[in-house]
Design a protein around this motif. Structure first.
Motif, PDB file in Angstrom:
ATOM      1  N   SER A 169       0.840  -1.203   0.000  1.00 38.69           N
ATOM      2  CA  SER A 169       0.000   0.000   0.000  1.00 38.69           C
ATOM      3  C   SER A 169       0.873   1.250   0.000  1.00 38.69           C
ATOM      4  CB  SER A 169      -0.917   0.010   1.216  1.00 38.69           C
ATOM      5  OG  SER A 169      -1.752  -1.117   1.196  1.00 38.69           O
ATOM      6  N   GLY A 174      -3.883   0.885   6.975  1.00 40.49           N
ATOM      7  CA  GLY A 174      -5.069   0.103   7.300  1.00 40.49           C
ATOM      8  C   GLY A 174      -5.244  -1.016   6.288  1.00 40.49           C
ATOM      9  N   ASP A 234      -4.550  -2.823  -5.202  1.00 35.92           N
ATOM     10  CA  ASP A 234      -3.718  -3.007  -4.013  1.00 35.92           C
ATOM     11  C   ASP A 234      -4.436  -4.005  -3.109  1.00 35.92           C
ATOM     12  OD1 ASP A 234      -2.047  -2.706  -1.807  1.00 35.92           O
ATOM     13  OD2 ASP A 234      -3.085  -0.897  -1.123  1.00 35.92           O
ATOM     14  N   VAL A 235      -3.908  -5.222  -3.059  1.00 32.47           N
ATOM     15  CA  VAL A 235      -4.572  -6.303  -2.327  1.00 32.47           C
ATOM     16  C   VAL A 235      -4.358  -6.133  -0.820  1.00 32.47           C
ATOM     17  CG1 VAL A 235      -4.681  -8.804  -2.027  1.00 32.47           C
ATOM     18  CG2 VAL A 235      -4.294  -7.835  -4.298  1.00 32.47           C
TER      19      VAL A 235
HETATM   20 MG    MG Z   1      -1.877  -2.999   2.224  1.00 30.18          MG
END
Ligand code: MG
Ligand code: GDP
Length: 231
Positions: free
Chosen positions: A46, A62, A85-86
């Motif tokens: 992320s 998060g 974005d997994v």
């Molecule tokens: Mg992430």
């Protein structure tokens, strides 16, 4: 549980790296590509994605799950990336089939590990094999994959050397970058630029006129909490 479809978000920016990003001429090709950002939990997937989209590092991300849209012009081709974005691994039983569906959705892949986390590095060959088996099939065309060693700023905690990363990428026929999403924007830009260079025109869909709406409100709300820019 089936594949959860994430929210689709858009962000746009004006590039300020003229050496890297060419100004598109009137004949610039407009394409779009689906990018899946994969890797173990906590490696900075992320952070890298958000850095590329917004140039910022916010520290904590998060468990957001979004598909972000973002324009990048590389070699006269204007590419609208849809970046998935997994989030952290959820239900183990669900994981395999969800991952397979995400892989089917994607045209190209960013595989992230942390240079401080040996296990996150060790899982990469299997991931690449899985992607290649799913995507290449009988076709001889290479799947565009870039391997990224993140958290380069944490020298003292390094357990995976740059050479190991480079050699693995070479042996798997993938691009390779070592970056620090925490320290700089440039590395994130290089990753997506390098990925774009590996995507042949035949793998890009012509742009369908997706609307770019600017930085998303929910993202801005997160940034308001903490900002540690280092451009
Ligand atoms: Mg992430
Ligand atoms: P993800 O689970 O792979 O999406 O990882 P995140 O992007 O949520 O990052 C996990 C943690 O690592 C967070 O606390 C980030 O602040 C931190 N982090 C991410 N990238 C870097 C980096 O380049 N350097 C350092 N020192 N920390 C990072």
């Amino acid at each position: 549980m089936g594949l959860r479809l994430p929210l689709r978000r858009s962000a746009s920016f004006t590039p300020d790296h003229p050496a890297l990003l060419e100004v598109p001429g009137p004949a610039a090709l407009k394409m779009e590509a689906n990018v899946l950002v994969m890797g173990a939990d906590n490696v900075g997937k992320s952070a890298l994605t958000v850095r590329f989209l917004t140039r910022r590092f916010i520290g904590e991300y998060g468990d957001m799950e979004f598909i972000y849209s973002h324009n990048l012009t590389v070699d006269g081709r204007e590419i609208l990336f849809h970046i998935w974005d997994v989030p952290c691994s959820q239900d183990q039983a669900d994981q395999g089939s969800s991952e397979e569906k995400r892989i089917q959705w994607a045209d190209s892949f960013v595989l992230v590990y942390s240079i401080c986390d040996r296990a996150s590095f060790n899982i990469l060959p299997l991931k690449v094999q899985f992607i290649k088996a799913a995507k290449e099939g009988l076709s001889q065309e290479k799947v565009p994959i870039v391997i990224v060693g993140n958290k380069r700023d944490l020298h003292h905690q390094r357990v995976v050397s740059s050479e190991e990363g480079r050699l693995l990428a070479l042996s798997l026929d993938c691009g390779f970058y070592e970056v620090s999403a925490a320290e700089a924007y440039h590395g994130a830009l290089m990753v997506f630029h390098g990925l774009a260079e590996r995507i042949p025109d035949t793998r890009l869909a012509l742009k369908k006129g997706t609307r770019i709406r600017g930085i998303v409100k929910s993202m801005s709300a997160v940034f308001a909490r903490k900002r540690t820019d280092s451009l």
